[in-house]
Design a protein around this motif. Sequence first.
Motif, short mmCIF file in Angstrom:
data_model
loop_
_atom_site.label_atom_id
_atom_site.label_comp_id
_atom_site.label_asym_id
_atom_site.label_seq_id
_atom_site.Cartn_x
_atom_site.Cartn_y
_atom_site.Cartn_z
N ASP A 262 0.82 -1.21 0.00
CA ASP A 262 0.00 0.00 0.00
C ASP A 262 0.85 1.26 0.00
N LEU A 263 1.64 1.42 -1.06
CA LEU A 263 2.27 2.69 -1.37
C LEU A 263 1.26 3.43 -2.25
N PHE A 264 0.55 4.39 -1.66
CA PHE A 264 -0.64 4.94 -2.29
C PHE A 264 -0.33 5.86 -3.47
N VAL A 265 -0.81 5.48 -4.65
CA VAL A 265 -0.89 6.41 -5.77
C VAL A 265 -2.20 7.17 -5.68
N ASP A 266 -3.25 6.49 -5.22
CA ASP A 266 -4.55 7.14 -5.04
C ASP A 266 -5.28 6.47 -3.89
N ASP A 295 6.28 11.22 -12.14
CA ASP A 295 7.70 11.38 -11.83
C ASP A 295 8.08 10.64 -10.54
N ALA A 296 7.26 10.80 -9.51
CA ALA A 296 7.55 10.14 -8.23
C ALA A 296 7.45 8.63 -8.36
N ILE A 297 6.46 8.17 -9.11
CA ILE A 297 6.29 6.73 -9.32
C ILE A 297 7.50 6.16 -10.06
N ALA A 298 7.92 6.86 -11.13
CA ALA A 298 9.07 6.40 -11.90
C ALA A 298 10.35 6.41 -11.07
N ALA A 299 10.50 7.41 -10.22
CA ALA A 299 11.70 7.47 -9.37
C ALA A 299 11.76 6.26 -8.43
N HIS A 300 10.64 5.92 -7.83
CA HIS A 300 10.59 4.77 -6.93
C HIS A 300 10.86 3.46 -7.68
N LEU A 301 10.20 3.31 -8.81
CA LEU A 301 10.39 2.10 -9.63
C LEU A 301 11.84 1.97 -10.09
N GLY A 302 12.41 3.08 -10.54
CA GLY A 302 13.79 3.05 -11.01
C GLY A 302 14.76 2.72 -9.91
N ALA A 303 14.57 3.32 -8.73
CA ALA A 303 15.46 3.06 -7.60
C ALA A 303 15.40 1.59 -7.19
N CYS A 304 14.19 1.06 -7.11
CA CYS A 304 14.03 -0.34 -6.70
C CYS A 304 14.56 -1.30 -7.76
N GLU A 306 16.99 -0.72 -9.93
CA GLU A 306 18.45 -0.66 -9.87
C GLU A 306 18.98 -1.49 -8.70
N ALA A 307 18.23 -1.47 -7.58
CA ALA A 307 18.66 -2.20 -6.39
C ALA A 307 18.23 -3.66 -6.40
N GLY A 308 17.43 -4.07 -7.39
CA GLY A 308 16.94 -5.44 -7.45
C GLY A 308 15.90 -5.75 -6.41
N ILE A 309 15.11 -4.75 -6.04
CA ILE A 309 14.10 -4.87 -4.97
C ILE A 309 12.70 -4.78 -5.57
N THR A 310 11.77 -5.57 -5.06
CA THR A 310 10.39 -5.50 -5.51
C THR A 310 9.77 -4.16 -5.13
N ALA A 311 9.20 -3.49 -6.13
CA ALA A 311 8.46 -2.25 -5.90
C ALA A 311 6.99 -2.50 -6.20
N GLY A 312 6.15 -1.61 -5.75
CA GLY A 312 4.74 -1.77 -6.05
C GLY A 312 3.93 -0.64 -5.47
N PHE A 313 2.67 -0.59 -5.88
CA PHE A 313 1.82 0.53 -5.53
C PHE A 313 0.38 0.07 -5.32
N HIS A 314 -0.34 0.81 -4.49
CA HIS A 314 -1.79 0.76 -4.41
C HIS A 314 -2.32 1.65 -5.53
#
Length: 528
Positions: A262-266, A295-304, A306-314
Motif C-alpha cells: 500500500d504505497l498509495f498512488v490514489d 515522476d515520483a512513481i518512476a523514481a521509486h520504480l527506477g530506484a528499486c 536498480e537495487a533489485g528490490i520489488t516495488a509496487g503501488f496501491h
Amino acid sequence: MTTLLLNGRVHSPAMPDASAMAVRDGVVAWLGSDDVGRAQYPDAHIVDLDGAFVAPAFVDSHVHLTATGLTLTGLDLRQATSLRHCMQLLGDYARAHPDGAIWGHGWDESGWPERTPPGTADVDEAVGSRAAYLSRVDVHSAAASTALRRLAPGLAEAHGFSAEQPLSGDAHHLARAAAREGLNAEQRLNAQRTALNTAAALGIVAVHECAGPEIGGLSDWDEVRGIEHGVEVVGYWGQAVCSAAEARELIARTRARGLAGDLFVDGAIGSRTAWLHRSYDDAADCCGNAYLDTDAIAAHLGACTEAGITAGFHVIGDAAVGAVVDAFERVVEEFGAPAVARCGHRLEHLEMVTGEQAHRLGAWGVLASMQPNFDALWGGDDGMYARRLGTDRAGLLNPFALLASQGVPLAFGSDSPVTSMNPWATVRAATQHQTEGSALSARAAFGAATRGAWRAAGVRDGVTGTLVPGAQASYAVWEADELEVSAPADAVQRWSTDARSRVPALPRLDDALPLCRQTVHRGVTIHG
C-alpha cells in the motif's frame, strides 16, 4: 517419521485421483491410492481423512493484520444496515466498553437507505467526550469524534479535512495516527494474534502484510514482524524512495520483502479518493486524490529496479493506473524489460485497467494482487461502483479474465479487514464476476489464491502452492461435499471438464463454503 493421510480426496495436478498422501520432513513424499500407500509406508503414522478434501493451503496476498484483529475483537460496523443502526452499534459498544478510545471499522453508507455517512455530531452523540475513530469499509476515510480530532495536531489545515463530514486524505491519516496512539500494547498484540489465528482457521498459511507510514507506522510493523506464529507473514513496506541506496537502506531497516503493497498512488472508489480521468458521477467536481505523480512513481520504480528490490503501488482509478503504466514504460526504457521483470514488481487492486495497459504490464512481468470480493460487494448494475462511476465505467472494473489473457500473473487476497479473509469466498467471487466476460474458472481462481500468491511473494520454484512430490507440505483439510471441474459460463474452457480428463476437481461453491478441519504449514499443524 512419515505421516500417511488416507481415505480422502487430494487435489494434485500430479495425481488427480489420489486418495492418499505421504508427508516426511515437512515435504510431500508421495501421492496415490490407499492400498499402495499402506504397502509403501507400513510404519507410517496413519491419519484417516474420512473422505475429507485435502488441498494446497491458501495465501492471502493483501492484509492488514492489526486492523483485522481490531475488527474481529472490537467494533465491527460492516453489519450496519443504516446510519441509525450504525450509531446504535457504536452506542452499545461504548456503553459495554466504558474505558479508553474506541476503534471501529466497516461502515458503508453506499448500501444504506439514507446514503449518508456518519457525521461528527452523530458520533459525539453516541460516545460523548470519548475519542472514537470509525473507518469506512475501504479505510480511505473515517468518521471521528470531536475528542479524537483534538488529539490530532494540524488536522484542520490538512487536505481532506471536514468539520462535520468524514475525514479523507492527509486529514484521515492524522486522525488514524492519533487513534493508534490510544491503543495499548496488549490491545495491539491481541489483535495481531487474533488475525493470525483466524487466518490459520481458514486454511491460510501465509499472508502478505501491506504496511506503511500512513497505515500503522514502524512501531506496528515491528510488532507484527516480531510475532512468533505458524502463519507466515510476508511483509511489504509502502514508502517511496528516490535512489537505489535509499531503497537498500529502507529494506535493511524494515527487513521487508519489498517496497511495495500500500504505497498509495490514489485512494478508493467508495470514499471518492480513487484518482479518475473523469469526475465521479455522484460528485461532479471530484476526480479523487493523486498522492504520487508519474515522476515520483518512476523514481521509486527506477530506484528499486536498480537495487533489485520489488516495488509496487496501491492503484485503483484509471488516472492512477495511467500514471503507473507511463512510469513503468520510462523505467523499462532505462533498464530493459528483463531487469524490470526480474524484480517481481506488483500492483495492488488495479481495478480500472484497459486491455492495452494489461498487455504492456504482462510484457513487463508486473504482477497484479487483486481482491475478487470487491466485485462481489460493490459490482453489478445496482452496486456502489455503478452509483459512483456510472454503469459504463463500473462494468470495466476488476477484469480478471482480461489480465490473465494478457499474461499478467494474478495473486488473490482479501485486503482484510475490508473484506472477509475466507479464501473460498474469494475464489467464488472470481468465478461469479458480475460483469460478463470478466470471471475466471475455479481452477484459475484457486491457483491465484495459492501458487499465484506464493509467486507474488517471490517464491518461484514451480511447486510451492501445489501438492506434488518435493513440494512443501502446506495444506488444509476441508469438509466439502460435491467436487467438480467447472468453468465460467461465459468463458472459453481451456481444458476438459470430463471426469476422465484427470484435471483435479474443486468443491462446488454455490451454497455453503468448505469448512476447514486442519491447516498444516511445512508439515506442522497450525490449526485443528
